[in-house]
Scaffold this active site. Sequence first.
Site, PDB file in Angstrom:
ATOM      1  N   SER A 654      61.561  13.885 109.944  1.00 10.13           N
ATOM      2  CA  SER A 654      61.809  13.629 111.501  1.00 10.13           C
ATOM      3  C   SER A 654      62.689  14.740 112.332  1.00 10.13           C
ATOM      4  O   SER A 654      62.172  15.414 113.249  1.00 10.13           O
ATOM      5  CB  SER A 654      62.364  12.267 111.993  1.00 10.13           C
ATOM      6  OG  SER A 654      61.242  11.321 111.628  1.00 10.13           O
ATOM      7  N   ASN A 857      53.841   7.725 108.637  1.00 11.00           N
ATOM      8  CA  ASN A 857      55.180   7.102 108.178  1.00 11.00           C
ATOM      9  C   ASN A 857      56.516   7.602 108.078  1.00 11.00           C
ATOM     10  O   ASN A 857      57.431   7.063 107.881  1.00 11.00           O
ATOM     11  CB  ASN A 857      54.727   6.995 106.235  1.00 11.00           C
ATOM     12  CG  ASN A 857      53.325   6.210 106.097  1.00 11.00           C
ATOM     13  OD1 ASN A 857      53.495   4.949 106.816  1.00 11.00           O
ATOM     14  ND2 ASN A 857      52.472   6.726 105.360  1.00 11.00           N
ATOM     15  N   TYR A 858      56.587   9.031 108.557  1.00 14.61           N
ATOM     16  CA  TYR A 858      57.589   9.676 108.067  1.00 14.61           C
ATOM     17  C   TYR A 858      58.324  10.386 109.692  1.00 14.61           C
ATOM     18  O   TYR A 858      59.297  10.532 109.748  1.00 14.61           O
ATOM     19  CB  TYR A 858      57.543  10.764 107.326  1.00 14.61           C
ATOM     20  CG  TYR A 858      57.582  10.337 105.795  1.00 14.61           C
ATOM     21  CD1 TYR A 858      58.643   9.866 104.955  1.00 14.61           C
ATOM     22  CD2 TYR A 858      56.303  10.351 105.120  1.00 14.61           C
ATOM     23  CE1 TYR A 858      58.569   9.134 103.957  1.00 14.61           C
ATOM     24  CE2 TYR A 858      56.201   9.745 103.865  1.00 14.61           C
ATOM     25  CZ  TYR A 858      57.327   9.556 103.124  1.00 14.61           C
ATOM     26  OH  TYR A 858      57.362   8.938 101.965  1.00 14.61           O
ATOM     27  N   LEU A 859      57.362  10.437 110.638  1.00 14.61           N
ATOM     28  CA  LEU A 859      57.845  11.070 111.641  1.00 14.61           C
ATOM     29  C   LEU A 859      58.062   9.986 112.863  1.00 14.61           C
ATOM     30  O   LEU A 859      57.035   9.392 112.964  1.00 14.61           O
ATOM     31  CB  LEU A 859      56.616  12.038 112.391  1.00 14.61           C
ATOM     32  CG  LEU A 859      56.312  13.385 111.522  1.00 14.61           C
ATOM     33  CD1 LEU A 859      55.320  14.303 111.897  1.00 14.61           C
ATOM     34  CD2 LEU A 859      57.485  14.090 110.965  1.00 14.61           C
TER      35      LEU A 859
END
Length: 899
Positions: A654, A857-859
Amino acid sequence: MSSDDDRPIRPGPSSMNGNGRAAPNGNGRHENASSSLSEDDGDIPLSQSVRTKSEPLTPDVRALKRKKAAVYSSSSEDDTPLKSSPAKQAKSAAVPMPGAVQATAVHAPNGKGAARKAKSTKPAIQSSDDDSDDDVPVAKKKRVTTNGKGRPAKKRVKKEESDDEFDIESEDDKPIAVKKPAAKGKRKLKEESDADDDEDDKPIKKKTPAKRTPVKKVKKEEASSSETPQPKKRGTKVKKEMDSGEDKKSKKKKKEEEEEEEVYKWWEAQQGGDGSEKWQTLEHNGVYFPPPYEALPRNIKLRYNGKPVDLPPAAEEVAGFYAALLEMDHAKDATFNKNFFEDFLQVLKKNPPRDGTKITKFELCDFRPMYEHFEAVKAQKKSMTTAEKKDAKAIKDALEAPYTHCVLDGRKEKVGNFRVEPPGLFRGRGEHPKKGRLKLRVRPEDVTINIGEGVPIPKPNVPGTWKAVVHDKTVTWLANWVENVNGNYKYVFLAAGSSLKGQSDMQKFEKARELKKHVATVRQWYNDALKEKVMKERQLATCLYFIDVLALRAGNEKGEDEADTVGCCSLRYEHITLEPPNFLVFDFLGKDSIRYYNRVQVDERVFRNIKIFKDQTSEGDPLFDRVETSDVNKKLSSFMKGLTAKVFRTYNASITFQQQLDQGTPEKGTVQEKLNAYNHANRMVAILCNHQRAAPKTHEQSMQKMKEKLRGFKYERMKLRHALFAIDSKFKKKKLYAEDESDLDDDAVAEHEEQWKAREIEKAEKKFLKDNEKLVEQGEKPQPESALKEKIKEVETEFKRLKKERGTNKHELKREKPTDKIEEAIQKLDEKIKAFKLQMEDREAGKEVALGTSKINYLDPRITAAWCKKHDVPIEKIFSKTLLTKFPWAMEVDPDWQF
């Protein structure tokens, strides 16, 4: 137009080099170097550079220079492991976002019937409100036309038809097309559809409830807008209105109350307690089991050694699983074939062929007749009329409807994966040793359901009884079972847009965001501990360095029957190669058997440590023999409560994404240039996290279609130029119009016109068939074949005229236009060509990078929402409807919000 039309148009430079980081100078320090935001993936080195000792510890993109990895895309959604039981819910770290409810909730009308309106921002973000319709009796809403003073218009309301503008099927994996608002004065009235469609198939649209008027007038308007207009009958109509008026009012009031109950502002609510209980009441109908197997027609048989085999249904079903994959890569895989045939032989022992055939060799089995039958069935389904497809979908939806929603704490919530996966062959991911194994049919006796106490226990839709019924309020799953191939638990959870899942997502990103306050401390510790005398501490510090700098997963132990995938803690001697003075070459299989190859420059102390670890081990031995995943997470949690290696990975993804967007977004660029900058930033994160994919099989075909479309734009521009020349030859001397479009010689023009002609004829034929289908459905006489022939003749005549114009540098428009309008059209085409080239460039650059995984899932979705508002980019161009439903809490952040 000059020949530079075909030059790649690239956004302005960023401070990143080709590797996604500032380039190091001779002293090891990094200096900014220009880089294109839109470089092809083939040109982006799949390698990551890392911080040197003298460099600030803020993470940046570590570009990966990877060798061509053998990337497998053999997995299906059915094979994707479902989550294990969620962790205990902690006290919410929700950030108050007043007004965020407008992004997702349906607002019920107030007592006066006027709709509460949400102030829209630019871009306007509307989330689906489909769930609200599922709570109420199916009834059609009517709009009342009013005059400027709010009174009903005297003009009779005509029969309404659905507005084609919204008849667009949404795709989960694609951004939603932004729809233009209807022009004032031309807005059509639209009845609510009473079809209970799935949310993901509906376009996002803004509902504007009509103003309420006195009963008599409303009823009059409703009657006039019914599907079959009736002649006026005084007395009868009034009586009918009087009889039904009270009933409809009570139904409407009930619907309003139910809609009001749906507005649950979980992201603004205070979360009490210690988070051990996730719900108080839960009611659902269990899971939906697939229908039983239907035997194939008698003439469709597996052939063995050239002869048909009479298989019983149980064995025929398994043979059909393989036959369906006959032309896919799975059927060419030795491991897949070996595992399938072993399991098939076990099934044949229990269900031997009726004709006594002994099947012993895989090579003698001919699945082709079964495959051809399945292909014929597919073709038959594709050839169904629209009405037949709608009927089939309606039947399927009716069967599944009871399982799509549950009632959680009195609120109706959508269930995610309510369907039990059907039996089949396990495809796995990458080089999974069990691919090809038979996935057995799941029955009620295999399934445990979780439900509230005191509510009716649902009955399965197939014969059988549940394995167990539990009432566990500390978990969020509704049902689970153990699949037979890997022995893993499969869970049924609420949908991505549900309150429980939303809270979990929000807490995950808030925890990653909280790491900003502690990351400097963590980095200080592992940099100091890299030279610790205690070997365990030194190994642990080296692991943390890799997790932070290279975004490696922590890694867990694998069994012998699982794919040989590793993470940081499970790296072995052979996975890292030393290249003096301070380069490490990583080469191993990561999650899902995706190859991780990376040659990276590291801190000198890290290089020395790896050399020491390798000197003490040999091939096959773990490099970090004194460190396990639990040690890593335990150490991380000492810096911040709840900190794990996964949180670190989310944080690095992120923060890197935020930095890339801040550095690379052109302030005054076009929307497409900004989208390219966004996708470039997303690609850098995907490379950092090793989110690769095999280039889609249809990629080249897709790019060819885009090239043909680009040629169409150039052809259109050429014709407009020639129209100018035909009106006034002085335009030939203007530099802007003097040169021909690049890549558009006489042969290209002829080829384009022939392809265009074929498409127009095909379009006419399809329209003719569709119109006739509608006429037959309405009981009217279909059009004669002569009507189609006449239309085709018109098309051929038009293209004969275009053929005569070739080489004349003149063109006659169908409708006369002044020169200034033609010049304006050319200017718009130039902009369209420029934007389309950027799209092509972006498509080519992302062909081997999976952008969806990091986006989901990650940002942190708030980064995207804030960026879209700040740069006036419609979020529907980036987030699909599924993501808008998944992240409602992120939609109304301030434009200046930063991760």
